[in-house]
Scaffold this active site. Structure first.
Site, PDB file in Angstrom:
ATOM      1  CG  HIS B  82      56.396  17.905   0.576  1.00 23.52           C
ATOM      2  ND1 HIS B  82      55.818  17.465  -0.599  1.00 23.52           N
ATOM      3  CD2 HIS B  82      57.500  17.135   0.744  1.00 23.52           C
ATOM      4  CE1 HIS B  82      56.545  16.487  -1.099  1.00 23.52           C
ATOM      5  NE2 HIS B  82      57.577  16.257  -0.307  1.00 23.52           N
ATOM      6  CG  ASP B 111      31.381  -4.306   1.507  1.00 24.92           C
ATOM      7  OD1 ASP B 111      32.367  -3.733   1.983  1.00 24.92           O
ATOM      8  OD2 ASP B 111      30.533  -3.730   0.801  1.00 24.92           O
ATOM      9  CD1 TRP B 147      58.975  14.885   8.202  1.00 26.63           C
ATOM     10  CD2 TRP B 147      57.408  13.450   8.865  1.00 26.63           C
ATOM     11  NE1 TRP B 147      59.571  13.656   8.316  1.00 26.63           N
ATOM     12  CE2 TRP B 147      58.628  12.750   8.719  1.00 26.63           C
ATOM     13  CE3 TRP B 147      56.263  12.735   9.276  1.00 26.63           C
ATOM     14  CZ2 TRP B 147      58.747  11.385   8.990  1.00 26.63           C
ATOM     15  CZ3 TRP B 147      56.405  11.363   9.539  1.00 26.63           C
ATOM     16  CH2 TRP B 147      57.629  10.711   9.391  1.00 26.63           C
ATOM     17  CB  SER B 174      40.892   7.854   9.749  1.00 26.58           C
ATOM     18  OG  SER B 174      40.957   7.256   8.493  1.00 26.58           O
ATOM     19  CB  SER B 175      45.237   4.915  10.853  1.00 33.08           C
ATOM     20  OG  SER B 175      45.688   5.846   9.937  1.00 33.08           O
ATOM     21  CG  HIS B 258      62.066   2.467  11.702  1.00 34.79           C
ATOM     22  ND1 HIS B 258      62.886   3.013  10.756  1.00 34.79           N
ATOM     23  CD2 HIS B 258      61.929   1.170  11.363  1.00 34.79           C
ATOM     24  CE1 HIS B 258      63.241   2.096   9.888  1.00 34.79           C
ATOM     25  NE2 HIS B 258      62.674   0.955  10.238  1.00 34.79           N
ATOM     26  CD  GLU B 260      53.205   6.131   9.179  1.00 32.24           C
ATOM     27  OE1 GLU B 260      52.516   5.464   9.978  1.00 32.24           O
ATOM     28  OE2 GLU B 260      52.771   6.622   8.132  1.00 32.24           O
ATOM     29  CE1 TYR B 262      61.022  -1.784   6.541  1.00 29.62           C
ATOM     30  CE2 TYR B 262      61.407  -0.443   8.483  1.00 29.62           C
ATOM     31  CZ  TYR B 262      61.886  -1.141   7.394  1.00 29.62           C
ATOM     32  OH  TYR B 262      63.225  -1.160   7.144  1.00 29.62           O
ATOM     33  CB  SER B 273      54.674  -9.808  -3.926  1.00 31.33           C
ATOM     34  OG  SER B 273      55.764  -9.308  -3.209  1.00 31.33           O
ATOM     35  CG  HIS B 307      67.552   4.134  12.611  1.00 30.86           C
ATOM     36  ND1 HIS B 307      67.189   2.886  12.186  1.00 30.86           N
ATOM     37  CD2 HIS B 307      66.565   4.957  12.180  1.00 30.86           C
ATOM     38  CE1 HIS B 307      66.036   2.969  11.524  1.00 30.86           C
ATOM     39  NE2 HIS B 307      65.653   4.211  11.509  1.00 30.86           N
ATOM     40  CG  HIS B 308      64.774   8.072  12.649  1.00 34.27           C
ATOM     41  ND1 HIS B 308      64.693   8.447  11.340  1.00 34.27           N
ATOM     42  CD2 HIS B 308      64.224   6.824  12.708  1.00 34.27           C
ATOM     43  CE1 HIS B 308      64.103   7.500  10.632  1.00 34.27           C
ATOM     44  NE2 HIS B 308      63.817   6.493  11.441  1.00 34.27           N
ATOM     45  CB  THR B 333      65.085  -5.356   3.308  1.00 40.42           C
ATOM     46  OG1 THR B 333      64.552  -4.975   4.578  1.00 40.42           O
ATOM     47  CG2 THR B 333      64.559  -4.418   2.247  1.00 40.42           C
ATOM     48  CE  LYS B 336      59.060  -8.562   2.425  1.00 35.31           C
ATOM     49  NZ  LYS B 336      58.006  -9.242   1.710  1.00 35.31           N
ATOM     50  NE  ARG B 455      65.395  16.488   6.566  1.00 31.76           N
ATOM     51  CZ  ARG B 455      64.739  15.502   7.194  1.00 31.76           C
ATOM     52  NH1 ARG B 455      65.393  14.687   8.019  1.00 31.76           N
ATOM     53  NH2 ARG B 455      63.465  15.314   6.991  1.00 31.76           N
TER      54      ARG B 455
HETATM   55  C1  HEM Z   1      66.996  -1.029   4.569  1.00 27.98           C
HETATM   56  C2  HEM Z   1      66.141  -0.409   5.292  1.00 27.98           C
HETATM   57  C3  HEM Z   1      66.329   0.987   5.886  1.00 27.98           C
HETATM   58  C4  HEM Z   1      67.326   1.454   6.674  1.00 27.98           C
HETATM   59  C5  HEM Z   1      68.553   0.692   7.146  1.00 27.98           C
HETATM   60  C6  HEM Z   1      67.018   2.837   6.982  1.00 27.98           C
HETATM   61  C7  HEM Z   1      67.773   3.673   7.786  1.00 27.98           C
HETATM   62  C8  HEM Z   1      67.491   4.999   8.050  1.00 27.98           C
HETATM   63  C9  HEM Z   1      68.235   5.842   8.944  1.00 27.98           C
HETATM   64  C10 HEM Z   1      69.434   5.418   9.756  1.00 27.98           C
HETATM   65  C11 HEM Z   1      67.651   7.064   8.926  1.00 27.98           C
HETATM   66  C12 HEM Z   1      68.047   8.291   9.758  1.00 27.98           C
HETATM   67  C13 HEM Z   1      68.942   9.182   8.984  1.00 27.98           C
HETATM   68  C14 HEM Z   1      69.130  10.498   9.675  1.00 27.98           C
HETATM   69  O1  HEM Z   1      68.131  11.192   9.981  1.00 27.98           O
HETATM   70  O2  HEM Z   1      70.294  10.866   9.898  1.00 27.98           O
HETATM   71  C15 HEM Z   1      66.538   7.013   8.024  1.00 27.98           C
HETATM   72  C16 HEM Z   1      65.693   8.069   7.743  1.00 27.98           C
HETATM   73  C17 HEM Z   1      64.493   7.930   7.082  1.00 27.98           C
HETATM   74  N1  HEM Z   1      64.016   6.790   6.461  1.00 27.98           N
HETATM   75 FE1  HEM Z   1      64.987   5.032   6.318  1.00 27.98          FE
HETATM   76  N2  HEM Z   1      65.853   3.184   6.366  1.00 27.98           N
HETATM   77  C18 HEM Z   1      65.395   2.075   5.693  1.00 27.98           C
HETATM   78  C19 HEM Z   1      64.232   1.977   4.956  1.00 27.98           C
HETATM   79  C20 HEM Z   1      63.285   2.959   4.865  1.00 27.98           C
HETATM   80  C21 HEM Z   1      61.983   2.797   4.270  1.00 27.98           C
HETATM   81  C22 HEM Z   1      61.476   1.507   3.649  1.00 27.98           C
HETATM   82  C23 HEM Z   1      61.361   3.984   4.382  1.00 27.98           C
HETATM   83  C24 HEM Z   1      59.979   4.404   3.940  1.00 27.98           C
HETATM   84  C25 HEM Z   1      59.246   3.803   3.090  1.00 27.98           C
HETATM   85  C26 HEM Z   1      62.249   4.900   5.040  1.00 27.98           C
HETATM   86  C27 HEM Z   1      61.938   6.214   5.316  1.00 27.98           C
HETATM   87  C28 HEM Z   1      62.759   7.071   5.988  1.00 27.98           C
HETATM   88  C29 HEM Z   1      62.413   8.438   6.282  1.00 27.98           C
HETATM   89  C30 HEM Z   1      61.099   9.145   5.933  1.00 27.98           C
HETATM   90  C31 HEM Z   1      63.499   8.994   6.964  1.00 27.98           C
HETATM   91  C32 HEM Z   1      63.697  10.423   7.415  1.00 27.98           C
HETATM   92  C33 HEM Z   1      62.837  10.854   8.508  1.00 27.98           C
HETATM   93  C34 HEM Z   1      63.105  12.296   8.838  1.00 27.98           C
HETATM   94  O3  HEM Z   1      64.079  12.597   9.535  1.00 27.98           O
HETATM   95  O4  HEM Z   1      62.322  13.159   8.395  1.00 27.98           O
HETATM   96  N3  HEM Z   1      63.417   4.246   5.314  1.00 27.98           N
HETATM   97  N4  HEM Z   1      66.452   5.733   7.501  1.00 27.98           N
HETATM   98 CU   LIG Z   2      63.895   4.581  10.695  1.00 25.35          CU
END
Ligand code: HEM
Ligand SMILES: [Cu+2]
Lengths: 64, 530
Positions: B82, B111, B147, B174-175, B258, B260, B262, B273, B307-308, B333, B336, B455
């Site tokens: 998923h 094109d 994932w 591809s990307s 990270h 990614e 964005y 926008s 931060h992850h 952010t 915006k 999770r």
């Molecule tokens: C204000 C902006 C953002 C902040 C401060 C932020 C912060 C964080 C932090 C600290 C985590 C880690 C949490 C943890 O695993 O304990 C996290 C996880 C995640 N964030 Fe964000 N994030 C932001 C925006 C976004 C955006 C824009 C996306 C995607 C479009 C995103 C997608 C994700 C994903 C997919 C994870 C989990 C990844 C995983 O462990 O599988 N975040 N974020």
């Molecule tokens: Cu992140």
């Protein structure tokens, strides 16, 4: 210095404002007219490095 | 030539003269940006149904505590596939589809710069998708390590882990091809007068996204290659027994990961926008600020990755650094969000379906941004990491963020693509069902996470039962509501009220100057932009 072609200082200011995400319209028009892309990219990378150093400095103050 | 043959299948005008093949060969050999854009979008839509049904398997199992529906190992395959497919097979290809259709139309180019590479870039995707799904039929089933592909699981797994690694390599190629094409097109093929700072914001956000891709995809490719050599060629990058370190994988992965996220969200910012000014009938507030904020988000996204990883063990100084840098990202952010709201302020707004999805984006993405800030605080994250709180966070930014923007964009440009207005009643029904069920599904996950539900488990303790049941009900409603979307699209392709060239009263930009549906070839002579 208003007429000179984009100085380092002007590039630095443009990048600073971009980190904040805001730019006054008249200033932005000056940026767009005077700064070359290469200038902005270099300034952006330098500013990013500076930001890292500043953050490290703050961390050092807090935790050091 | 305004409204001649319109259906996607018989749209190749005779004047082409270079004897294009028909039928399936047309699509296999096409170098036309509109064809390739459609292919990307159909691929993304198909994979959305596949990965969405995997999500429903997950939610069916989690409907009640205990194990009822699937074997736990299959559950893990479902969460892994998923995530991988939604990120690499749905959101990214959908944005590539928008880029192909819209960028040439928006900058006045005939094109994309490299049409043959464009074809190759697309046709790699079904191959990668096939490899990912093939794992389901291999001994031991599909990859089940998450994932994020962390070792040791991804070093120990069976043949389908190799298929996954191979698929990631192909998707990355591809990307990269897509990014090179977009950068070259945007920098070299703009119509006279279309200066960089006159470009529509969607083009800007994709230009910056393309640079992010070029900078990070090779890092991911390196990470999975190291997995591969650890698996088969006796290296020990991630194996402590051989002097390696599994935590190093996490650093490399998130240095890609990270940026990614964005990559997934910047084009969404672009689409929103475009849409909000159209339906507020006002120019975008702070265009330059938007460009600047996008650029700075892109740069900052490279210095926040750990931060992850707050729970894997890091010096306190590193934890502080990544906490501060992550919180800084909220500034651009926030700018915006402010600009979108200011654009709507005192506008003469109407609420057609694209606008509804765009407004929902602004509100709900902001919730996801705030929960991201909560996760960014190290001491808090140590409590909620790997709980449903994080699941709630990233679904707010990805479903009500990236996905809603994709849906909004499809409704917005569908009349230009097909020549017909979509069914507004069905569109509104789709919107309300989606926005309500999305919140029913994901909002309770905040509570589950705060209460400690981890999770990626097939089972849970009894005290989590109510919220899980609510989330599962919401998920099924959300999933089935998307069939309405499919119906709306098919209906618009097959017929409906004729769309005017302008389509939307308040719309600005070159794409609205060409007929609806956009003819097979547009801007063969460049327009002049004043
Ligand atoms: C204000 C902006 C953002 C902040 C401060 C932020 C912060 C964080 C932090 C600290 C985590 C880690 C949490 C943890 O695993 O304990 C996290 C996880 C995640 N964030 Fe964000 N994030 C932001 C925006 C976004 C955006 C824009 C996306 C995607 C479009 C995103 C997608 C994700 C994903 C997919 C994870 C989990 C990844 C995983 O462990 O599988 N975040 N974020
Ligand atoms: Cu992140």
């Amino acid at each position: 210095m208003a007429e000179r072609r984009g100085s380092h200082w002007q590039a630095a200011r443009a990048v600073f404002w971009s980190f904040f995400g805001v730019r006054k319209k008249s200033h932005y028009e000056q940026d767009a007219g005077r700064l070359s892309p290469a200038q902005v990219i270099v300034a952006g990378l330098v500013a990013a490095a500076l930001l890292v150093l500043i953050l490290l400095g703050i961390v050092w103050l807090v935790a050091g | 030539m305004a409204h001649d043959a319109t259906h996607a299948h018989d749209a190749i005008p005779a004047h082409d003269g270079h004897g294009q093949p028909g039928g399936i060969m047309r699509w296999l050999t096409t170098t036309n940006h509109k064809d390739i854009g459609s292919l990307y979008l159909w691929f993304a839509g198909t994979m959305f149904l596949v990965a969405g049904s995997f999500a429903l398997v997950i939610r069916a199992e989690l409907f009640q505590p205990g194990l009822q529906v699937v074997h736990p190992d299959f559950f893990n395959q479902m969460t892994t596939l998923h995530g991988l497919i939604m990120v690499f097979g749905v959101i990214m290809p959908a944005w590539a589809g928008f880029a192909n259709w819209q960028i040439p139309l928006m900058i006045g180019a005939p094109d994309m710069a490299f049409p043959r590479m464009n074809n190759w870039g697309f046709w790699l995707l079904p191959v990668a998708g096939f490899l990912l799904l093939l794992g389901l039929f291999m001994p031991g089933g599909a990859a089940a390590g998450g994932w994020t592909m962390y070792p040791p699981l991804f070093v120990q797994g069976g043949i389908s882990y190799d298929l996954t690694i191979f698929a990631i390599h192909i998707l990355g190629a591809s990307s990269i091809m897509g990014s090179i094409n977009i950068i070259t097109t945007v920098l070299n093929m703009r119509a006279p007068g279309m200066t960089l700072m006159k470009m529509p914001l969607f083009v800007w956000t994709w230009l910056i996204t393309a640079y992010l891709l070029i900078a990070t995809v090779p890092v991911l490719a390196g990470a999975v290659t190291m997995l591969l050599t650890d698996r088969h060629f006796d290296t020990h990058f991630f194996n402590p027994a051989g002097g390696g370190d599994p935590v190093m994988f996490q650093h490399i992965f998130w240095f890609f990961g990270h940026p990614e996220v964005y990559i997934l969200i910047l084009p969404a910012f672009g689409v929103v926008s475009q849409i909000i000014p159209t339906f507020a009938r006002k120019p975008l507030f702070g265009y330059a600020s938007m460009v600047y904020a996008t650029a700075s988000i892109a740069i900052l996204s490279f210095i926040v990755w750990a931060h992850h990883m707050f729970t894997v063990g890091m010096p306190a100084a590193a934890q502080l650094f990544f906490m501060y840098s992550t919180m800084l990202i909220a500034v651009p952010t926030g700018v915006k969000v402010f600009n979108w709201v200011a654009t709507m302020w005192k506008g003469s707004m109407t609420f057609e379906t694209p606008m509804l999805f765009a407004i929902a984006f602004v509100c709900l993405f902001t919730i996801g941004g705030f929960s991201g800030l909560v996760c960014a605080m190290t001491p808090v994250d140590i409590q909620i990491h790997d709980t449903y709180y994080v699941v709630a966070h990233f679904h707010y930014v990805l479903v009500s963020g990236a996905l809603f923007a994709i849906i909004a964009g499809v409704y917005y440009w569908l009349p230009k693509w097909t020549g017909h207005m979509y069914d507004e009643k069905l569109g509104k029904l789709h919107f309300w069902l989606s926005v309500i069920s999305m919140n029913v599904t994901f909002f309770p996950m905040h509570f589950l996470g705060l209460a400690g539900m981890p999770r990626r488990y097939a089972d849970y303790a009894l005290q989590f039962a109510e919220f899980n049941m609510i989330a599962s009900i919401g998920a099924f409603i959300f999933g089935f509501s998307q069939l309405i979307f499919l119906a709306v699209i098919i209906k618009a392709i097959r017929g409906g009220r004729k769309a005017s060239d302008q389509v939307w009263e308040g719309a600005q930009g070159l794409e609205w100057t060409v007929p609806s549906p956009a003819p097979y070839h547009t801007f063969e002579t460049a327009p002049v932009v004043k």
